[in-house]
Design an enzyme around this catalytic site. Structure first.
Site, PDB file in Angstrom:
ATOM      1  N   ASN A   9      36.814  41.285  39.765  1.00 54.02           N
ATOM      2  CA  ASN A   9      37.692  42.123  38.948  1.00 54.02           C
ATOM      3  C   ASN A   9      39.031  41.400  38.822  1.00 54.02           C
ATOM      4  O   ASN A   9      39.820  41.392  39.762  1.00 54.02           O
ATOM      5  CB  ASN A   9      37.856  43.488  39.633  1.00 54.02           C
ATOM      6  CG  ASN A   9      38.872  44.360  38.922  1.00 54.02           C
ATOM      7  OD1 ASN A   9      39.296  44.054  37.809  1.00 54.02           O
ATOM      8  ND2 ASN A   9      39.276  45.445  39.566  1.00 54.02           N
ATOM      9  N   TRP A  10      39.251  40.806  37.660  1.00 50.69           N
ATOM     10  CA  TRP A  10      40.460  40.007  37.471  1.00 50.69           C
ATOM     11  C   TRP A  10      41.693  40.845  37.127  1.00 50.69           C
ATOM     12  O   TRP A  10      42.788  40.305  36.947  1.00 50.69           O
ATOM     13  CB  TRP A  10      40.222  38.940  36.394  1.00 50.69           C
ATOM     14  CG  TRP A  10      39.385  37.800  36.878  1.00 50.69           C
ATOM     15  CD1 TRP A  10      38.929  37.599  38.154  1.00 50.69           C
ATOM     16  CD2 TRP A  10      38.896  36.700  36.105  1.00 50.69           C
ATOM     17  NE1 TRP A  10      38.189  36.443  38.212  1.00 50.69           N
ATOM     18  CE2 TRP A  10      38.152  35.867  36.970  1.00 50.69           C
ATOM     19  CE3 TRP A  10      39.008  36.328  34.762  1.00 50.69           C
ATOM     20  CZ2 TRP A  10      37.534  34.695  36.534  1.00 50.69           C
ATOM     21  CZ3 TRP A  10      38.388  35.172  34.320  1.00 50.69           C
ATOM     22  CH2 TRP A  10      37.668  34.360  35.207  1.00 50.69           C
ATOM     23  N   LYS A  11      41.500  42.135  36.947  1.00 50.85           N
ATOM     24  CA  LYS A  11      42.628  43.028  36.647  1.00 50.85           C
ATOM     25  C   LYS A  11      43.464  42.448  35.498  1.00 50.85           C
ATOM     26  O   LYS A  11      42.897  41.894  34.567  1.00 50.85           O
ATOM     27  CB  LYS A  11      43.462  43.262  37.910  1.00 50.85           C
ATOM     28  CG  LYS A  11      42.567  43.650  39.095  1.00 50.85           C
ATOM     29  CD  LYS A  11      43.293  44.172  40.285  1.00 50.85           C
ATOM     30  CE  LYS A  11      42.271  44.501  41.361  1.00 50.85           C
ATOM     31  NZ  LYS A  11      42.812  45.258  42.473  1.00 50.85           N
ATOM     32  N   HIS A  95      37.938  52.854  38.308  1.00 50.91           N
ATOM     33  CA  HIS A  95      38.674  52.106  39.339  1.00 50.91           C
ATOM     34  C   HIS A  95      39.892  52.926  39.769  1.00 50.91           C
ATOM     35  O   HIS A  95      40.520  53.595  38.945  1.00 50.91           O
ATOM     36  CB  HIS A  95      39.101  50.741  38.783  1.00 50.91           C
ATOM     37  CG  HIS A  95      39.613  49.829  39.859  1.00 50.91           C
ATOM     38  ND1 HIS A  95      40.874  49.952  40.382  1.00 50.91           N
ATOM     39  CD2 HIS A  95      39.023  48.805  40.515  1.00 50.91           C
ATOM     40  CE1 HIS A  95      41.037  49.031  41.323  1.00 50.91           C
ATOM     41  NE2 HIS A  95      39.933  48.323  41.419  1.00 50.91           N
ATOM     42  N   GLU A  97      42.819  52.129  40.355  1.00 51.14           N
ATOM     43  CA  GLU A  97      44.058  51.807  39.636  1.00 51.14           C
ATOM     44  C   GLU A  97      44.113  52.556  38.307  1.00 51.14           C
ATOM     45  O   GLU A  97      45.181  52.919  37.823  1.00 51.14           O
ATOM     46  CB  GLU A  97      44.172  50.284  39.449  1.00 51.14           C
ATOM     47  CG  GLU A  97      44.551  49.608  40.759  1.00 51.14           C
ATOM     48  CD  GLU A  97      44.148  48.162  40.887  1.00 51.14           C
ATOM     49  OE1 GLU A  97      43.789  47.537  39.870  1.00 51.14           O
ATOM     50  OE2 GLU A  97      44.174  47.645  42.025  1.00 51.14           O
ATOM     51  N   GLU A 167      35.247  51.738  47.190  1.00 51.64           N
ATOM     52  CA  GLU A 167      36.511  51.016  47.350  1.00 51.64           C
ATOM     53  C   GLU A 167      37.582  51.952  47.925  1.00 51.64           C
ATOM     54  O   GLU A 167      38.237  52.675  47.165  1.00 51.64           O
ATOM     55  CB  GLU A 167      36.988  50.495  45.998  1.00 51.64           C
ATOM     56  CG  GLU A 167      36.076  49.470  45.361  1.00 51.64           C
ATOM     57  CD  GLU A 167      36.865  48.540  44.455  1.00 51.64           C
ATOM     58  OE1 GLU A 167      36.752  47.335  44.630  1.00 51.64           O
ATOM     59  OE2 GLU A 167      37.614  49.029  43.583  1.00 51.64           O
ATOM     60  N   GLY A 173      43.839  45.370  47.577  1.00 50.60           N
ATOM     61  CA  GLY A 173      45.016  44.534  47.395  1.00 50.60           C
ATOM     62  C   GLY A 173      45.979  44.546  48.573  1.00 50.60           C
ATOM     63  O   GLY A 173      47.120  44.101  48.455  1.00 50.60           O
ATOM     64  N   SER A 213      40.015  44.076  49.561  1.00 47.52           N
ATOM     65  CA  SER A 213      40.440  42.928  50.369  1.00 47.52           C
ATOM     66  C   SER A 213      39.276  42.077  50.897  1.00 47.52           C
ATOM     67  O   SER A 213      39.323  41.573  52.019  1.00 47.52           O
ATOM     68  CB  SER A 213      41.342  43.390  51.526  1.00 47.52           C
ATOM     69  OG  SER A 213      42.539  43.942  51.003  1.00 47.52           O
ATOM     70  N   GLY A 234      38.851  41.613  43.953  1.00 40.79           N
ATOM     71  CA  GLY A 234      40.012  41.411  43.096  1.00 40.79           C
ATOM     72  C   GLY A 234      40.672  40.070  43.392  1.00 40.79           C
ATOM     73  O   GLY A 234      40.198  39.011  42.966  1.00 40.79           O
ATOM     74  N   GLY A 235      41.751  40.117  44.169  1.00 42.94           N
ATOM     75  CA  GLY A 235      42.590  38.944  44.416  1.00 42.94           C
ATOM     76  C   GLY A 235      41.843  37.658  44.728  1.00 42.94           C
ATOM     77  O   GLY A 235      42.106  36.610  44.127  1.00 42.94           O
TER      78      GLY A 235
HETATM   79  P1  PGA Z   1      41.144  43.361  46.086  1.00 38.02           P
HETATM   80  O1  PGA Z   1      40.749  44.351  44.866  1.00 38.02           O
HETATM   81  O2  PGA Z   1      39.921  42.528  46.371  1.00 38.02           O
HETATM   82  O3  PGA Z   1      42.288  42.552  45.575  1.00 38.02           O
HETATM   83  O4  PGA Z   1      41.496  44.227  47.236  1.00 38.02           O
HETATM   84  C1  PGA Z   1      39.502  44.953  44.789  1.00 38.02           C
HETATM   85  C2  PGA Z   1      39.400  45.772  43.537  1.00 38.02           C
HETATM   86  O5  PGA Z   1      40.424  46.295  43.078  1.00 38.02           O
HETATM   87  O6  PGA Z   1      38.322  45.931  42.955  1.00 38.02           O
END
Ligand code: PGA
Length: 254
Positions: A9-11, A95, A97, A167, A173, A213, A234-235
């Site tokens: 997930n590159w956001k 998600h 977010e 999640e 994050g 994470s 994500g990250g």
């Molecule tokens: P993260 O994000 O790996 O940076 O914690 C995961 C996600 O939002 O899907």
């Protein structure tokens, strides 16, 4: 046997050219990986370009959101019809977010999941509790409500195309992943719910992912658990070498 899933997930990161550079760098390492479902979810802007770049490779493309209508006067939105016509396979829905920053409700998430499925897109349906909810000991209750409402009125033939990502919000994050035991417990709870709501066969086939994470150093311990089928990352998925490392670990471990 469920195929392990590594979904990036590159956001709101990576320009179009950065996205294409990533793809060019990872393709040679990923073409020999046949036992992992690899999914890249870039911004809407990069989707069309990456569709071309990924043709003939085992890597699939996913969007990070959609609107439920097919087309119409919905300024700023992107529909499942447009995504599916482009060649997108997956879409992240619900998600935290989007729920947190944009006020997405369970019922909106439900409409999005159904809309995605009606255009043959595979939803990666995200659920998870806040730190406060975990500390109150109501994690399962929160997850159950998200499942019940997000997947409301869904039939078995649709459910078979779902992937669910657990999640916990406090792990996203933050560099603080869930403990193995917490992730395993929540995912087992989700699989039992799916079995009751749809069927045991569907629950045995459905990929259930952990997200929050995940990185090359800790992914192995999650994937080593039989209950956990993969990760939404994500990250750590933004760097080519980390992505290659994680799909390689998934390929070897499962
Ligand atoms: P993260 O994000 O790996 O940076 O914690 C995961 C996600 O939002 O899907």
């Amino acid at each position: 046997m469920r195929k392990p899933v590594i979904a990036a997930n590159w956001k709101m990161y990576k320009t179009v050219s950065e996205s294409r550079k990533f793809v060019n760098e990872v393709i040679p390492a990923c073409t020999s990986i046949t036992e992992v479902e690899m999914i890249l979810c870039p911004t809407f802007l990069s989707l069309a370009h990456m569709c071309e770049d990924l043709q003939g490779t085992p890597i699939k493309l996913g969007a990070q959101n959609l609107f439920w209508e097919k087309e119409g006067a919905y300024t700023g939105e992107v529909s499942p019809y447009l995504l599916s016509e482009l060649g997108v396979t997956y879409v992240i829905i619900g998600h935290s977010e989007r729920r947190g920053h944009f006020g997405e409700t369970d019922s909106q998430v439900n409409r999005k999941v159904k809309a995605a499925l009606s255009f043959n897109l595979k939803p990666i349906f995200c659920i998870g509790e806040s730190l406060e909810q975990r500390e109150q000991g109501i994690t399962n209750k929160v997850i159950e409500k998200q499942l019940e409402q997000g997947l409301l009125e869904m039939d078995q033939s649709s459910a078979i195309n779902l992937t669910i990502a657990y999640e916990p919000i406090w792990a996203i994050g933050t560099g603080r992943s869930a403990s193995l035991e917490d992730a395993r417990e929540a995912i087992s709870f989700i699989r039992q719910w799916v079995s009751r709501a749809f069927s045991q066969e569907i629950s045995e086939k459905m990929p259930l992912l952990y997200g929050g994470s995940v990185n090359p150093d800790n992914i192995g311990q999650f994937l080593a658990r039989q209950e956990i089928d993969g990760a939404l990352i994500g990250g750590a998925s933004l760097k080519e070498d980390a992505f290659i490392k994680m799909v390689t670990i998934a390929n070897n471990i499962k």
